[in-house]
Design a protein around this motif. Structure first.
Motif, PDB file in Angstrom:
ATOM      1  N   ALA A 179       0.833  -1.216   0.000  1.00 28.75           N
ATOM      2  CA  ALA A 179       0.000   0.000   0.000  1.00 28.75           C
ATOM      3  C   ALA A 179       0.858   1.252   0.000  1.00 28.75           C
ATOM      4  N   LEU A 180       2.110   1.133   0.438  1.00 27.79           N
ATOM      5  CA  LEU A 180       2.992   2.291   0.513  1.00 27.79           C
ATOM      6  C   LEU A 180       3.870   2.420  -0.729  1.00 27.79           C
ATOM      7  N   GLN A 181       3.679   1.529  -1.706  1.00 28.42           N
ATOM      8  CA  GLN A 181       4.518   1.555  -2.902  1.00 28.42           C
ATOM      9  C   GLN A 181       3.798   2.260  -4.053  1.00 28.42           C
ATOM     10  N   ASP A 182       4.588   2.697  -5.036  1.00 27.32           N
ATOM     11  CA  ASP A 182       4.023   3.474  -6.133  1.00 27.32           C
ATOM     12  C   ASP A 182       2.974   2.698  -6.933  1.00 27.32           C
ATOM     13  N   ASP A 183       3.222   1.409  -7.105  1.00 26.24           N
ATOM     14  CA  ASP A 183       2.299   0.610  -7.920  1.00 26.24           C
ATOM     15  C   ASP A 183       1.332  -0.186  -7.035  1.00 26.24           C
TER      16      ASP A 183
END
Lengths: 283, 283
Positions: A56-60
């Protein structure tokens, strides 16, 4: 509680040799932008102080969830995994599993948040799982359905009248039932041993974390009802547990961090017209 | 499948020494007069050919459930059990646990209906539990809520309008989603090995029994919708599984016996006005 996650994992890996758990990273795949059902899994990692990847904290972030739940996902990855219908999804050393209570049941004994089956209390994990499923039934699924009583695929605005009606029934009939149940479980524990302030025995378990999050989310959606029930004094052990979890050092640090996301368009939603109190004659 | 329940139980009892499972009788405590959630547990015992007591068939059936879920039940019985909020409840050698998926997860490896954690497929039980929770979510809980969308404690007649609306959305949006999901899981299995016609690997597991019962109950409540979806041909593996479970010798004998109760005022209910078909433009 002095958890020793690394040692726990080592121990747990013995009967589970086919799953490489000794050094495999933990990866949570969940919708970005809301705590949702993924939050129960985050809280377990945070309390245990165990490193994990949160997509959830990643760009994708969105794409990673969509790839998992795509009807084209045939789980072709070498291991006999089953494609998930919905997140949260946990990846751990070749194992890919879904369903919140299921993921928690897999993780908790490995992270020191539930007795192992070889701990001398082999039944513990089933007692804890029952508590967790009950909390998720009454204080997560039923709360969600208060704003979506007709269908999850319809807009809230298209089922607002039914949502108002259901919310009134929920806070009058169901919420006191579930709060009363967990208060009673806590009373059972305290009658066994005055040191027992948690849902199961003298130590915090993952069931306490789940109940904390369920209460926190329900309070977000129904602040007036929860406040009124809290002030009734009938659920003192339950709200003491809520505060005790909130003050655990690792939990407190997490809640104060940017990793803790705000409630939004997820399981728990605030709508003014749903913020109702129990009917006086019933409550 | 040649199950050997006695041997399985013996084996499973080794890591579980604190729970006396070697010779303890199995006792299911559930409402009398309807299959309900207890039916999943009955089907596991019946398929395994294992003796069990079913309180629903006893004279004091109702009282036994009420004693379990009474707010006066403080689970004072020597073992660290937790009082259940609702049935089904399983008693086995000092262990008392609730929640359908939880009871099944405890029983299935012991009765030869799921791989043991020491079977070489330690992840199997978590993959199966995810399938079971998904089936119960979509084809039991959501179906139940179609006739009680506002509150379980209100009469059906007092929420009929909402029930009609929800049922139409369910058979249009949700039912095809869940049937399609399980069809895809079966396709994944068949692509791994043509011998795989079950939800997980080449042998029947308890997840197949759960899916059978979920489909059977959903067909009782929504006969026209299920028939239409079945005739679409899009779910051939799923309905083949349904028929294959129904024809298992032990299951067939059970279904023909008086132990199999009729659907009534339980999870799955037939109301003519809810017996709707998917909207053509959506389906």
């Amino acid at each position: 509680m002095s958890t020793a996650p690394a040692a726990k994992r080592q121990k747990a890996s013995t009967p589970d040799t086919p799953i490489d758990t000794s050094s495999a990273p933990y990866k949570l795949i969940y919708w970005p932008g809301l705590p949702g059902r993924g939050e129960h899994i985050r809280l377990v990692f945070e309390e245990a102080g165990v490193a994990y990847t949160d997509t959830a904290l990643q760009d994708d972030a969105m794409q990673q969830v969509l790839d998992q739940i795509s009807t084209k996902n045939l789980a072709v990855d070498g291991a006999p995994n089953v494609p998930p219908l919905a997140p949260p999804v946990l990846e751990h050393g070749g194992l890919v599993i879904s369903q919140t209570a299921n993921i928690l049941m897999y993780l908790a004994p490995r992270l020191g948040l539930a007795p192992d089956t070889d701990s001398g209390d082999a039944g513990a994990i089933y007692r804890l799982n029952a508590l967790v499923l009950t909390a998720l039934d009454g204080l997560s699924n039923e709360v969600h359905d208060c704003h979506h009583p007709i269908c999850t695929s319809l807009y809230y605005a298209d089922q607002r009248a039914e949502a108002v009606r259901r919310s009134k029934e929920f806070v009058t009939q169901r919420l006191p039932k579930f709060l009363g149940y967990f208060e009673r479980v806590l009373r059972v524990q305290a009658e066994r041993d005055v040191a027992n302030k948690w849902l199961y025995g003298a130590r915090l378990t993952y069931a306490d974390l789940v109940l904390f999050q369920c209460l926190d989310g329900t309070s977000h959606q129904f602040p007036r009802a929860v406040q009124q029930l809290r002030e009734s004094g009938a659920y003192q052990r339950l709200f003491a547990l809520y505060e005790a979890v909130k003050q655990r050092p690792n939990v407190a640090a997490y809640l104060a961090s940017e990793r803790r996301q705000s409630y939004g368009e997820g399981i728990y939603r605030y709508y003014k017209e749903l913020d109702v109190v129990p009917d006086a004659e019933e409550a």
